[in-house]
Design a protein around this motif. Structure first.
Motif, PDB file in Angstrom:
ATOM      1  N   UNK A   1      -7.686  11.100  -8.261  1.00  0.00           N
ATOM      2  CA  UNK A   1      -6.558  10.448  -7.580  1.00  0.00           C
ATOM      3  C   UNK A   1      -6.552  10.675  -6.080  1.00  0.00           C
ATOM      4  N   UNK A   2      -7.577  11.316  -5.532  1.00  0.00           N
ATOM      5  CA  UNK A   2      -7.686  11.610  -4.104  1.00  0.00           C
ATOM      6  C   UNK A   2      -6.431  12.342  -3.609  1.00  0.00           C
ATOM      7  N   UNK A   3      -5.763  11.837  -2.558  1.00  0.00           N
ATOM      8  CA  UNK A   3      -4.635  12.564  -1.967  1.00  0.00           C
ATOM      9  C   UNK A   3      -3.492  12.782  -2.953  1.00  0.00           C
ATOM     10  N   UNK A   4      -3.290  11.819  -3.869  1.00  0.00           N
ATOM     11  CA  UNK A   4      -2.190  11.963  -4.835  1.00  0.00           C
ATOM     12  C   UNK A   4      -2.405  13.161  -5.754  1.00  0.00           C
ATOM     13  N   UNK A   5      -3.669  13.616  -5.881  1.00  0.00           N
ATOM     14  CA  UNK A   5      -3.938  14.763  -6.722  1.00  0.00           C
ATOM     15  C   UNK A   5      -3.407  16.062  -6.156  1.00  0.00           C
ATOM     16  N   UNK A   6      -3.131  16.090  -4.835  1.00  0.00           N
ATOM     17  CA  UNK A   6      -2.608  17.293  -4.189  1.00  0.00           C
ATOM     18  C   UNK A   6      -1.102  17.377  -4.313  1.00  0.00           C
ATOM     19  N   UNK A   7      -0.436  16.219  -4.291  1.00  0.00           N
ATOM     20  CA  UNK A   7       1.029  16.189  -4.334  1.00  0.00           C
ATOM     21  C   UNK A   7       1.492  16.498  -5.748  1.00  0.00           C
ATOM     22  N   UNK A   8       2.351  17.491  -5.866  1.00  0.00           N
ATOM     23  CA  UNK A   8       2.848  17.900  -7.181  1.00  0.00           C
ATOM     24  C   UNK A   8       3.677  16.784  -7.801  1.00  0.00           C
ATOM     25  N   UNK A   9       3.458  16.545  -9.080  1.00  0.00           N
ATOM     26  CA  UNK A   9       4.141  15.459  -9.776  1.00  0.00           C
ATOM     27  C   UNK A   9       5.641  15.621  -9.853  1.00  0.00           C
ATOM     28  N   UNK A  10       6.134  16.843  -9.684  1.00  0.00           N
ATOM     29  CA  UNK A  10       7.581  17.094  -9.772  1.00  0.00           C
ATOM     30  C   UNK A  10       8.265  17.093  -8.416  1.00  0.00           C
TER      31      UNK A  10
ATOM     32  N   UNK B   1       0.840  -1.193   0.000  1.00  0.00           N
ATOM     33  CA  UNK B   1       0.000   0.000   0.000  1.00  0.00           C
ATOM     34  C   UNK B   1       0.881   1.252   0.000  1.00  0.00           C
ATOM     35  N   UNK B   2       0.599   2.168  -0.917  1.00  0.00           N
ATOM     36  CA  UNK B   2       1.407   3.379  -1.046  1.00  0.00           C
ATOM     37  C   UNK B   2       1.139   4.328   0.120  1.00  0.00           C
ATOM     38  N   UNK B   3       2.223   4.804   0.727  1.00  0.00           N
ATOM     39  CA  UNK B   3       2.116   5.768   1.819  1.00  0.00           C
ATOM     40  C   UNK B   3       2.348   7.168   1.258  1.00  0.00           C
ATOM     41  N   UNK B   4       1.384   8.058   1.468  1.00  0.00           N
ATOM     42  CA  UNK B   4       1.483   9.427   0.971  1.00  0.00           C
ATOM     43  C   UNK B   4       1.701  10.348   2.156  1.00  0.00           C
ATOM     44  N   UNK B   5       2.804  11.079   2.139  1.00  0.00           N
ATOM     45  CA  UNK B   5       3.112  12.032   3.205  1.00  0.00           C
ATOM     46  C   UNK B   5       2.813  13.436   2.711  1.00  0.00           C
ATOM     47  N   UNK B   6       1.924  14.111   3.418  1.00  0.00           N
ATOM     48  CA  UNK B   6       1.542  15.462   3.035  1.00  0.00           C
ATOM     49  C   UNK B   6       2.176  16.481   3.967  1.00  0.00           C
ATOM     50  N   UNK B   7       2.612  17.590   3.405  1.00  0.00           N
ATOM     51  CA  UNK B   7       3.063  18.707   4.217  1.00  0.00           C
ATOM     52  C   UNK B   7       1.842  19.405   4.813  1.00  0.00           C
ATOM     53  N   UNK B   8       2.101  20.294   5.794  1.00  0.00           N
ATOM     54  CA  UNK B   8       0.986  20.979   6.451  1.00  0.00           C
ATOM     55  C   UNK B   8       0.169  21.806   5.460  1.00  0.00           C
ATOM     56  N   UNK B   9       0.851  22.499   4.517  1.00  0.00           N
ATOM     57  CA  UNK B   9       0.114  23.315   3.548  1.00  0.00           C
ATOM     58  C   UNK B   9      -0.702  22.447   2.591  1.00  0.00           C
ATOM     59  N   UNK B  10      -0.218  21.206   2.332  1.00  0.00           N
ATOM     60  CA  UNK B  10      -0.966  20.301   1.455  1.00  0.00           C
ATOM     61  C   UNK B  10      -2.195  19.734   2.172  1.00  0.00           C
ATOM     62  N   UNK B  11      -2.069  19.540   3.488  1.00  0.00           N
ATOM     63  CA  UNK B  11      -3.239  19.109   4.265  1.00  0.00           C
ATOM     64  C   UNK B  11      -4.326  20.178   4.192  1.00  0.00           C
ATOM     65  N   UNK B  12      -3.911  21.443   4.345  1.00  0.00           N
ATOM     66  CA  UNK B  12      -4.862  22.550   4.243  1.00  0.00           C
ATOM     67  C   UNK B  12      -5.502  22.579   2.860  1.00  0.00           C
ATOM     68  N   UNK B  13      -4.694  22.443   1.822  1.00  0.00           N
ATOM     69  CA  UNK B  13      -5.212  22.492   0.448  1.00  0.00           C
ATOM     70  C   UNK B  13      -6.201  21.346   0.201  1.00  0.00           C
TER      71      UNK B  13
END
Length: 410
Positions: free
Chosen positions: A51-60, A1-13
């Motif tokens: 893509x749910x949470x993966x849609x917030x994380x920038x691809x780069x 299962x892929x683990x996605x780590x979000x920064x605080x600003x990404x949690x807000x977004x």
């Protein structure tokens, strides 16, 4: 299962985009909270929907940007603009960079470089028809904050710093202070978060303790990286957006709040003969604000709240501190605001010479020195000891025992 780590600003977004997808807030409200355009909000909604949470994380993430330019190239571009092409618009300047100097950068990269260096200002937009903005639908989405200088206690002017929830009109925290300083504004935001949680965005004026003020000058200091203020840095750590109002009317709720306070609170302080800041704050927190919020606050449209719980790993004492970077000298000392601190060896490292450390001056006045994620042991060297070292009068045995590690340099 892929683990996605979000920064605080990404949690807000993610929180804001999810609310927009669930139709709890509109696209325009989401755009206001995140400082984006409605078109960007629509694109983000599409990504999260697919893509749910993966849609917030920038691809780069983790990859060097393709448009990145080196420090030397930045310096060349800015010097050319300042000395040769001053006054050229961005597109025109870009054409000459490519044709005459062989430097090919995109228009947007060039525009941001000139804006952040203070060599250009944003173009003024045409006047728009404005209407009153509707309240946010959830508590904690947008907190307006401002300061009012007034003769609150009947003598010299003092400041009242206040916050108000845009959705409910509740005043979650306010504080009488002797100055409208960075530290006092930090105290208010810190206490607000301790009481209520982390809001999505803070709406303030353009005071210099909130946002760096840069103006064009022929003496412009060519620092190419935009430096956030101490408060901006603290909000970034927490993932809180900072929205700067374009005019006093834009933050009308907190402006009208001070009008009400200057009518009601002023008279009550006079009624009870309160004449000190300490007693005024006790009355404000224990008597006035509970009664005021009970009478004037509204029920938000949505039953849910947008306040986020403070993560356990975040230390608010550290987050809301004045931070400055220093390079450790060869004698393992640093200078901070006319004070000298001796960094002591620990079990991992004997010397920290040439290391870059961060000095934290916390709101209680205490000093902490951090190297990466590690807090260091240190001692302050008194002015008397410094004088003795400089004049060769400090006993040699004290230098040799390790009590003082400064090497006399003649």
């Amino acid at each position: 299962m892929e683990v996605i780590t979000l920064r605080q600003e990404e949690i807000t977004k993610y929180q804001v985009i999810k609310d927009s997808l669930d139709r709890k807030i509109s696209n325009n409200q989401a755009a206001t909270l995140l400082g984006l355009s409605t078109r960007q909000i629509i694109r983000l909604k599409s990504k999260v929907r697919g893509a749910d949470l993966r849609g917030i994380v920038h691809g780069n993430r983790g990859k060097p940007p393709k448009t990145a330019i080196g420090k030397e190239t930045k310096e060349t571009i800015l010097n050319l603009y300042l000395n040769t092409y001053n006054g050229f618009n961005v597109s025109h300047f870009g054409e000459f960079l490519k044709e005459a100097h062989g430097i090919d950068v995109s228009r947007e990269t060039l525009r941001n470089l000139l804006l952040n260096s203070g060599l250009r200002c944003k173009a003024k937009s045409q006047p728009k028809h404005r209407s009153r903005r509707t309240r946010m639908p959830k508590s904690g989405l947008l907190i307006q904050m401002d300061s009012s200088e007034h003769q609150w206690l009947g003598g010299d002017s003092i400041w009242l710093i206040a916050t108000i929830d845009d959705a409910t009109g509740e005043v979650p925290y306010a504080l009488f202070v002797d100055s409208d300083s960075t530290e006092n504004n930090m105290r208010v935001i810190k206490r607000l978060i301790e009481k209520k949680g982390i809001p999505v965005a803070l709406y303030t004026d353009g005071a210099s303790h909130f946002i760096t003020q840069r103006h064009y000058s022929y003496r412009v200091n060519l620092k190419y990286d935009y430096t956030p203020t101490q408060i901006q840095s603290a909000l970034n750590e927490l993932g809180v957006g900072l929205i700067i109002a374009g005019s006093p009317q834009a933050k009308g709720r907190v402006e009208r709040l001070f009008g009400t306070f200057q009518d009601r609170l002023l008279k009550e302080l006079k009624l009870y003969k309160i004449s000190s800041i300490e007693k005024a704050n006790v009355y404000l927190h224990n008597k006035f604000l509970p009664r005021f919020n009970n009478k004037f606050s509204n029920t938000p449209k949505g039953p849910e709240t947008a306040w986020r719980v403070l993560p356990k790993e975040l230390n608010l004492e550290s987050v809301f501190s004045i931070k400055e970077q220093r390079t450790v000298m060869a004698d393992n000392t640093i200078s901070f605001r006319n004070r000298i601190f001796q960094i002591l060896p620990d079990k991992y490292r004997i010397s920290f010479a040439k290391a870059k450390v961060v000095v934290e001056k916390r709101l209680d006045g205490s000093i902490h020195i951090r190297y990466k994620d590690q807090y260091l042991n240190f001692k302050e060297i008194s002015s008397d000891e410094i004088k003795k070292i400089k004049t060769n009068t400090l006993p040699l045995e004290k230098l040799l025992t390790g009590d003082i590690f400064i090497l006399h340099q003649g």
